[in-house]
Design an enzyme around this catalytic site. Structure first.
Site, mmCIF file in Angstrom:
data_model
loop_
_atom_site.group_PDB
_atom_site.id
_atom_site.type_symbol
_atom_site.label_atom_id
_atom_site.label_comp_id
_atom_site.label_asym_id
_atom_site.label_seq_id
_atom_site.Cartn_x
_atom_site.Cartn_y
_atom_site.Cartn_z
ATOM 1 N N HIS A 56 9.816 3.720 1.461
ATOM 2 C CA HIS A 56 10.722 3.554 0.328
ATOM 3 C C HIS A 56 9.886 3.168 -0.888
ATOM 4 C CE1 HIS A 56 14.647 2.734 2.802
ATOM 5 N NE2 HIS A 56 13.997 3.814 3.200
ATOM 6 N N GLU A 58 10.102 0.757 -3.023
ATOM 7 C CA GLU A 58 9.754 -0.663 -3.111
ATOM 8 C C GLU A 58 8.658 -1.004 -2.102
ATOM 9 O OE1 GLU A 58 12.704 0.728 -2.558
ATOM 10 O OE2 GLU A 58 14.336 -0.378 -3.500
ATOM 11 N N CYS A 86 17.255 -1.460 -0.230
ATOM 12 C CA CYS A 86 17.918 -1.533 1.069
ATOM 13 C C CYS A 86 17.514 -2.835 1.764
ATOM 14 C CB CYS A 86 17.522 -0.328 1.920
ATOM 15 S SG CYS A 86 15.841 -0.433 2.571
ATOM 16 N N CYS A 89 13.737 -3.311 2.400
ATOM 17 C CA CYS A 89 12.951 -3.636 1.211
ATOM 18 C C CYS A 89 13.229 -5.066 0.738
ATOM 19 C CB CYS A 89 13.226 -2.624 0.108
ATOM 20 S SG CYS A 89 12.625 -0.962 0.525
HETATM 21 ZN ZN ZN Z 1 14.335 0.366 1.048
#
Ligand code: ZN
Length: 152
Positions: A56, A58, A86, A89
């Site tokens: 992801h 992040e 999410c 993260c």
């Molecule tokens: Zn994430």
């Protein structure tokens, strides 16, 4: 930790990174990690390109900051993300002592386009409004979610 006064600059950069990532064939997520007014790392979602479920935006920003700076201590940083982080993260940010998180598009913005992480929030019992570090949703009406999530 309060949100620095220059936060719109960094959020714009995170959204720009997300849009560039879409143009490069990736998913519409970008992140910028800032400490003392200086960008120390950026990331974009590379899940599909790398077949890496943890890639992801992040996570990539935190990963790059850790590798280039030789430390996983992100104290004093602000993590700016194009979209609502999410739970994975959020956990990584908390575990590395990120000082604050800001994002532009919430799960409600992402849901019509299939990019919401709300099912994971719900399944894990995580609430974005109840985090151990400050999390700010910053509205940027001049940058409609459809421009990013609807981009091809
Ligand atoms: Zn994430």
């Amino acid at each position: 930790m309060e949100l620095p006064t220059d936060h719109l600059k960094w959020l714009n950069q995170a959204v720009d990174l997300a849009m560039e990532n879409v143009r490069a064939g990736g998913r519409p997520f970008g992140a910028v990690l800032v400490r003392d007014g200086e960008c120390i790392a950026t990331g974009v979602n590379q899940m599909m390109a790398l077949n890496d479920p943890s890639s992801h935006a992040e996570m990539e920003a935190l990963r790059h900051a850790g590798m280039t700076r030789g430390s996983v201590d992100m104290s004093g940083t602000v993590l700016y993300a194009s979209g609502q982080p999410c739970p994975m993260c959020l956990a990584a940010a908390f575990m590395t002592k990120v000082g604050a998180i800001a994002y532009v598009y919430g799960n409600a913005d992402a849901e019509p386009f299939g990019f919401s992480s709300q099912p994971t929030y719900d399944a894990l019992g995580v609430k974005i409004e109840a985090q151990p570090i400050p999390v700010f949703k910053v509205a940027m009406p001049e940058r409609p979610a459809a421009d990013l999530y609807g981009a091809e």
